[in-house]
Design an enzyme around this catalytic site. Sequence first.
Site, PDB file in Angstrom:
ATOM      1  N   GLY A  27       7.007  19.256  -6.191  1.00 46.32           N
ATOM      2  CA  GLY A  27       7.690  19.648  -7.409  1.00 46.32           C
ATOM      3  C   GLY A  27       7.081  18.999  -8.642  1.00 46.32           C
ATOM      4  CD  GLU A  72      16.792  22.947  -3.407  1.00 51.60           C
ATOM      5  OE1 GLU A  72      16.653  21.724  -3.144  1.00 51.60           O
ATOM      6  OE2 GLU A  72      16.663  23.844  -2.577  1.00 51.60           O
ATOM      7  N   GLY A  88      11.227  23.099  -2.817  1.00 58.26           N
ATOM      8  CA  GLY A  88      10.354  22.304  -1.964  1.00 58.26           C
ATOM      9  C   GLY A  88      10.627  20.824  -2.123  1.00 58.26           C
ATOM     10  CB  SER A  89       8.707  17.945  -0.989  1.00 54.95           C
ATOM     11  OG  SER A  89       7.391  18.128  -1.515  1.00 54.95           O
ATOM     12  CB  CYS A 140      17.330  21.812   0.545  1.00 63.63           C
ATOM     13  SG  CYS A 140      18.388  23.234   0.222  1.00 63.63           S
TER      14      CYS A 140
END
Length: 688
Positions: free
Chosen positions: A323, A340, A318-319, A374
Amino acid sequence: MERVIIEWISEKLDISREIAIIVIGIATILVWYVSFVAYGFFFPPSGESKALRVKVPFPKEADPEWADGEILENPGTKVHDPNYPLEITCFDPATGRLLGRRKAATKQQVLDAVAKSREAQLKFRESSWQKRRDILTTLLEVIVRDQEGICRLSSRVTGKTGKMIENSATKKENEKLMNLLFLPALDATFGEIIPTCEKLIWTIRHGEKALKPEYRESGAISFLAQARVQYSPIGVMGLIVSWNYPIHNVISPLTSAIMAGNGCVIKVSENAGWATQWLSDLVAKVLEVHEVDTDLVSFLDGTADAGEALVQSVTFIGSPAVGKLVMRGASETLTPVVLELGGKDAAIVFDDCEYENMIKICMRGGLQNCGQNCAGLERMIVQEGIYERVVQDVTKIVSSIRLGTPFEKKVDLGAICMKSQIKIVQSLLADAVSKGAKIECGGEVYNHPLYPQGQFFRPTVLTGVDPSMRIHHEEVFGPVILIYKFSRPTEAIKLINSTDFGLGSSIFTLNYRKAEAVARYVNAGSCNINGWGFSYLCQSLPFGGVKHSGFDRFGGIEGLRGNCNIKAMTTDKLGHLGIRAQVPSILHFPIKEESVDFQAALIEILYGVGFTKQVRGVKRLNKFLGDVASESITIPMYFAADISESSKTIDMTDDDMCCDYASSFEVSVEIEVGLKDNIYATTQVKIV
């Protein structure tokens, strides 16, 4: 290059260009097939794996002609609808049609799912490697067989593009043939099918070897110990996955967890919750046919509260902002996390690149999944000799892109999944333009004539960007390509490293020495020379980033072992011969005054750098032994092969070696374990 090859084949075979293209296509398929067969022959899996027949029907909403759902007013604000506080609203971002509502899991429901998974995992951890491979092989068979349905599912819930074929059939005939007439969306195929198959195949073939005990060198002082690393299942893995690839983002970490012998509780994104039921049914059915407790894997829809309850080991995609919250929550229970968190990936494009191939790859990398990727190529850093040409050609291609719903004809890009992301893209572009950047094309919302509630944004090319602009530093996660100019390689390296992200990167040049030299200075988790995304498709490689792109890895041996507790193990190397490691008697309790001198001499013998220092240690030991009462002690000694080869006074035979030591240092040595090259041996040393 392609045109030259086509013309050459057309001339040599005396055929038309159209036939030449078909010949090239057939030849490509044959080469791919032969390569695939050869790979399977030379690198066979660790045992034969068998797929069992599993069929899970797709929901009616995945049908290309489905149009029964209510069109929501401003659907992007309805995911957390106050009228349905305990549910998550699911809708098609391309049309605004309601797909359904999913109950949001409470914290207690998450804890219950974890408890059930933990109980099921206690049995599953004892399962054979073969059973785990069979489970993954059944999943692989479903993914390949039902790839069209999976692409429809993904396209419906995220807005990915698809394509309908024109046909002259009647409506009734069309309904019967609909499944055959839908061509899998390129975005869904690239993002959902291909990497998932690669992950499954690699894990089936190499997972057992990666997780079997690994034997290591035992060292000088522990020469009688056999050293190994044991990889044991963690227990229950918590997976918090993003919405942009709702199938792959689930199956990929689930594959590693299953192979490692773990259970899973998977919290899917509320923005892709509609796919949860099909995924849950699929995994449950696969486990059931392989006689595994279906409680081993659970799927949950929910918000941040549900994610906070996953406690043993967390993989988060995610972001960076979320995170950090995941990491903060995990710190309270010292839960290990794999993060990630996206990127600001760039391609450095040199003048001497293979131009046409570079353009095609960068367009796919930049616009894959409408930029909601991503590892998408958000930035092109182009050398000044071809900069103007690149800007012109990229702008021409991007300007011609057609937007629409996943199941329309003649559509290139689909919708933006989250409406809030459109506002972020608009804000970033406005800031850049206010500081001197130029929008070459796009840069605005697209209003679909048939679906005004659809969430579309025109693909955009932006030039004149510099580090003073937010868009230079922040992840766009939309269909926007930034083009920079550089003259020297050092300038390009400075630009590519000038953000807080570091997930992936690309370098385009036919000078491979230059490419390798530049790649060494690119601060990113991966680098592809003359390509994009290959480092992810190569599932033997670890995937992850540096800086704000996260840490740790999934993919490859490193990612698979991340699903395990790593245990250091030792046992007797020669225990079957009755030989076991011992503590020298002089070091036994109670501690003797001379023990320190003995230990110091032993350290010089074992670890002295060079033969001279090792001899000095032997002399020191000899002096020490001469100062104490005669006694028999056991010490470990090490003789390196290169020492024996360079020495004129020491013979390589065991007996002669002992005699030389005896005459030089006035000690007699009785061999307890025979000395061999580069092998440690225990000796009995007695004072003469």
